[in-house]
Write an enzyme that holds these catalytic residues in place. Sequence first.
Site, mmCIF file in Angstrom:
data_model
loop_
_atom_site.group_PDB
_atom_site.id
_atom_site.type_symbol
_atom_site.label_atom_id
_atom_site.label_comp_id
_atom_site.label_asym_id
_atom_site.label_seq_id
_atom_site.Cartn_x
_atom_site.Cartn_y
_atom_site.Cartn_z
ATOM 1 C CG HIS A 189 -2.044 -1.038 1.084
ATOM 2 N ND1 HIS A 189 -3.169 -1.006 1.866
ATOM 3 C CD2 HIS A 189 -2.155 -2.148 0.309
ATOM 4 C CE1 HIS A 189 -3.943 -2.048 1.565
ATOM 5 N NE2 HIS A 189 -3.331 -2.757 0.616
ATOM 6 C CD GLU A 285 -14.214 3.787 -1.504
ATOM 7 O OE1 GLU A 285 -14.730 3.371 -0.444
ATOM 8 O OE2 GLU A 285 -13.616 4.889 -1.584
ATOM 9 C CE1 TYR A 295 -13.920 11.723 -1.795
ATOM 10 C CE2 TYR A 295 -12.234 12.961 -0.643
ATOM 11 C CZ TYR A 295 -13.232 12.894 -1.602
ATOM 12 O OH TYR A 295 -13.533 14.010 -2.362
#
Length: 411
Positions: A189, A285, A295
């Site tokens: 990530h 998303e 978000y």
Amino acid sequence: MHTKLTGIATIITIILLSCKSPTNGNAQAQQVNSDSTYPPVETKAANTDYKPAFEGQTRIQGVKTTTPFQVKILTKDLKRPWGITSLPDGRFLITEKSGDIRIASADGTLGEPITGIPKVNDGGQGGLLGITTDPDFSNNRMVYWVFSEKQPNANLTAVAKGKLADDEKSIQNATVIYRATPAHNSTLHYGGRILFDKTGNIIFSTGERSDLETRPQAQYLNSSLGKVIRITTAGKAAPDNPFENQKDARPELYSYGHRNVQGLAINPATGDLWEAEFGPRGGDEINLIQPGKNYGWPIITYGIEYAGPKIGDGIQQKEGMEQPVYYWDPVISPSGITFCSSDAIPEWKNNLFVASLSGQHIDRLVIKDNKVIGEERLLSDQSQRFRDITQGKDGALYAVTDDGRLYRIGK
């Protein structure tokens, strides 16, 4: 020395079928209109029984391209490519995960790796990641890229810049201009996409580094993890950022509450910034990014843990947190994204194209008034993990895959 795919580029001619076909074939399509009746392209069961916040937020009706087009495999000789960006003369700069930048011509001819790139940590999801050129590249030849950088007992997402030498063999004066801290001992990530906005400032993405202990930092305004970040070409916070005058907030932050953003694109018709980010099991998303907005990750999500059902309280909507414009469950693993501004294939103009990894296709999203109103899957017969996609100077779309392919998709 240069390498080139032997013989002419592999060409897959897309055969136009009747627009009344009820199938979900890759290359047939029809612009969304009031009498569109194609079923959603996703037919697999969702991982959850979560309900969308509004109609059309997921599994929108299908569409099919009516204009014939060709798919060409320009080369198969790239090595784990990750990012692609256009040069003013129609060629491309392509990053390879191991740490190389290559120049590819429009016919797929590859140059030798460019030297002068700082060392990357290419373990796990790390490596040499997104790349872009300065808006004034024709004059200053400046290149900007994102990479995972090894730190003592940890890793982080870094942004660097350098000048492409006139002989195109090296990057000169490569300099790291930003490091997303805190560093963490994980190889997952990193985020990693990068682009310039209309003001000449840099926007790039970071991930929250995946681990349960770092995941909450996506919500922390004193952390660079799980963010969309906006900086100058010198690596400083860009002026007029939403948190520039907020105590205990990093002034370079542009939006927050993100899991792992690997797609960034500006809609050429509106100037709006869009992103694509990975969910866990479900909950991939597409977001319309607005400065200062939250978000939601990891507080709200349409996905679940890889092992175990709920994330946090298992909620999908919360006041003060933005809803995705669109989400997928099960996942397609959205990576690079681009808007098509070309008129060559009329129904593609201003559509958003998403490189899909686990889905092994390119996802076409038709957007109207900032809502997704149609979806099509392209190139799903190629069995490729599509990593990034961009529009070339000729108006065609160009995509790279984990297996080393460069595709041209267009007229």
